[in-house]
Design an enzyme around this catalytic site. Structure first.
Site, mmCIF file in Angstrom:
data_model
loop_
_atom_site.group_PDB
_atom_site.id
_atom_site.type_symbol
_atom_site.label_atom_id
_atom_site.label_comp_id
_atom_site.label_asym_id
_atom_site.label_seq_id
_atom_site.Cartn_x
_atom_site.Cartn_y
_atom_site.Cartn_z
ATOM 1 N N ASP A 143 0.590 -1.474 0.036
ATOM 2 C CA ASP A 143 -0.084 -0.368 -0.075
ATOM 3 C C ASP A 143 0.670 1.602 0.100
ATOM 4 O O ASP A 143 0.341 1.804 -0.143
ATOM 5 C CB ASP A 143 -1.131 -0.024 1.165
ATOM 6 C CG ASP A 143 0.107 0.040 1.979
ATOM 7 O OD1 ASP A 143 0.939 -0.957 2.405
ATOM 8 O OD2 ASP A 143 -1.007 0.620 3.147
ATOM 9 N N GLU A 155 10.642 -3.272 13.289
ATOM 10 C CA GLU A 155 12.279 -2.885 12.312
ATOM 11 C C GLU A 155 12.984 -3.134 13.121
ATOM 12 O O GLU A 155 14.031 -3.539 13.127
ATOM 13 C CB GLU A 155 11.551 -1.604 11.638
ATOM 14 C CG GLU A 155 10.783 -1.514 11.093
ATOM 15 C CD GLU A 155 9.165 -1.488 11.445
ATOM 16 O OE1 GLU A 155 8.858 -0.825 13.251
ATOM 17 O OE2 GLU A 155 8.363 -0.720 10.755
HETATM 18 N N1 UDP Z 1 -0.658 -7.329 5.427
HETATM 19 C C1 UDP Z 1 -0.829 -9.070 5.504
HETATM 20 N N2 UDP Z 1 -1.524 -9.503 5.990
HETATM 21 C C2 UDP Z 1 -2.136 -9.213 7.059
HETATM 22 C C3 UDP Z 1 -2.056 -7.625 8.027
HETATM 23 C C4 UDP Z 1 -1.366 -6.456 6.379
HETATM 24 O O1 UDP Z 1 -0.186 -9.468 4.376
HETATM 25 O O2 UDP Z 1 -2.919 -8.724 7.951
HETATM 26 C C5 UDP Z 1 0.402 -6.851 4.835
HETATM 27 C C6 UDP Z 1 -0.036 -6.026 4.531
HETATM 28 O O3 UDP Z 1 -0.619 -6.044 2.943
HETATM 29 C C7 UDP Z 1 0.799 -5.063 3.822
HETATM 30 C C8 UDP Z 1 1.954 -5.482 4.620
HETATM 31 O O4 UDP Z 1 1.247 -6.456 5.329
HETATM 32 O O5 UDP Z 1 1.290 -4.890 2.353
HETATM 33 C C9 UDP Z 1 1.405 -4.278 6.198
HETATM 34 O O6 UDP Z 1 0.108 -4.051 6.281
HETATM 35 P P1 UDP Z 1 -0.261 -2.542 6.577
HETATM 36 O O7 UDP Z 1 -0.465 -1.838 5.305
HETATM 37 O O8 UDP Z 1 -1.827 -2.433 7.201
HETATM 38 O O9 UDP Z 1 0.233 -2.314 8.028
HETATM 39 P P2 UDP Z 1 1.139 -0.458 8.453
HETATM 40 O O10 UDP Z 1 1.336 0.182 7.225
HETATM 41 O O11 UDP Z 1 -0.047 0.270 9.165
HETATM 42 O O12 UDP Z 1 2.229 -0.646 9.406
HETATM 43 MN MN MN Z 2 0.600 0.117 4.885
#
Ligand code: UDP
Ligand code: MN
Length: 368
Positions: free
Chosen positions: A218, A317
């Protein structure tokens, strides 16, 4: 009068037509002594001549044939080339300008060098089914296809490889691996962690050689980012712009640099001040050989390098990076000075949307 015409049949046939012995070619014919078949050399044989005259005739004949042969030898035959004018030296002289040939060779060698000097990029993306998944994967895929090869995109899903994701990857026109994380997990904080670990396992197992980068589906990425990652030797890091709906301005997370040295960190959230390194998941990349050839690097920890699912949110991280490097001295500002924003971390998820079956919105196209 006896005459000879070539179109006539052989004389034996003619004798039948014209009647027996009256034929002019008949041996009994009065004219046979003067017939055409009785002319020339054969006549000499019948005539009695002395040995001197026979010898003289032979001499004349020899001289005649010699002269004919001599004259024919002097005459030019068609377009035959005089072999004496040909250059048979080795190597033969080519009708090509030497400087043009050299130019071509240099050009080819340069291109080959360029291609092989480029390091492979290994981009890891965890993904899951939700309303904007197709949009996210297509957007990221379109950027990756503009990155010069070699690049392999490792996309990891949980439990099952969806046909929708498979279709998008297949049509993208880039090298990819579609993996599944089969851990049957129920109570997990961040499922992306296990999916990233599945990709790390794959890199280790196949000893993939390149620069590993975690690119969530995203986020927004520039081409310059991928170009800069290729410059990394061991571990590179850079600041990322964080965009959230709740905040009206972008904040930075990542290193503060002075040339080739990391001298500090941008951080905004008080709750995360305890972190050792203030880096976003999309704000660093590292050499894949650290995973499967630890002897090459002085690794700070022994054992497998993995993301930890037991860690408090926001510390994912830093705990991972602590397995790759000891301190800031082993980090490479990317690019030098790390003053450029090359990617943006968005928190704009449309949480209210129900996931439409088969990617189609059956009703309610106003997605709010
Ligand atoms: N993601 C996933 N399964 C989940 C939640 C997240 O594969 O149950 C993936 C999501 O598609 C993205 C990454 O992990 O590529 C980070 O997720 P998210 O954007 O929700 O996290 P944030 O940006 O809040 O850290
Ligand atoms: Mn994200």
């Amino acid at each position: 009068m006896a005459s000879i015409r070539r179109t006539l049949s052989p004389y034996q046939d003619r004798s039948h037509q014209n009647g027996g012995s009256s034929s002019p070619f008949s041996l009994n014919s009065p004219s046979h002594k003067h017939s055409r078949f009785d002319l020339g050399v054969p006549r000499f044989i019948h005539r009695k001549v002395g040995p001197y005259r026979t010898w003289m005739r032979s001499v004349y004949s020899c001289m005649l044939f010699f002269m004919i042969g001599f004259l024919l030898g002097l005459a030019p035959f068609g377009e035959f080339e005089d072999v004496r004018s040909r250059d048979f030296s080795f190597p033969p002289t080519l009708d090509v300008k030497e400087d043009i040939v050299v130019d071509k060779v240099e050009l080819t060698v340069e291109n080959t060098k360029d291609y092989f000097a480029r390091k492979q990029l290994i981009v890891i993306t965890p993904t899951y089914n939700r309303p904007l998944q197709a949009f996210y994967l297509n957007r990221l895929g379109q950027v990756l296809r503009l990155v010069p090869p070699p690049l392999v995109w490792i996309v990891v899903e949980m439990n099952v490889a969806s046909t929708e994701t498979a279709d998008i990857l297949r049509g993208m026109g880039i090298m990819y691996r579609h993996l599944v994380c089969a851990n049957n997990l129920t109570n997990i904080k961040d499922r992306g962690v296990h999916q990233r670990n599945r990709a790390l396992e794959h890199i280790e197992h196949h000893k993939l050689d390149g620069l590993v980068y975690f690119a969530d589906d995203d986020n927004v990425y520039s081409l310059q980012l991928f170009e800069s990652i290729r410059e990394i030797s061991r571990f590179g890091t850079w600041p990322v712009a964080m965009l959230a709906q709740s905040k009206n301005k972008a904040t930075l997370e990542g290193p503060v640099c002075n040339g080739s040295q990391v001298i500090g960190w941008h951080t905004n959230e008080k709750s995360k001040r305890l972190r050792r390194f203030h880096v976003d998941m999309s704000g660093y990349a590292f050499n894949s050989t650290i995973l499967w050839d630890p002897k090459r690097w002085e690794k700070p920890t022994s054992g497998l390098i993995r993301q930890l699912d037991t860690i408090k949110e926001g510390f994912q991280e830093t705990t991972f990076i602590q397995q790759l490097v000891e301190d800031e001295s082993q980090m490479e500002p990317t690019p030098l000075g790390c003053s450029k924003i090359m990617n943006w971390h968005l928190h704009l998820e449309a949480l209210e949307l129900g996931y439409p079956k088969g990617w189609l919105l059956q009703k309610n196209l106003d997605a709010e």
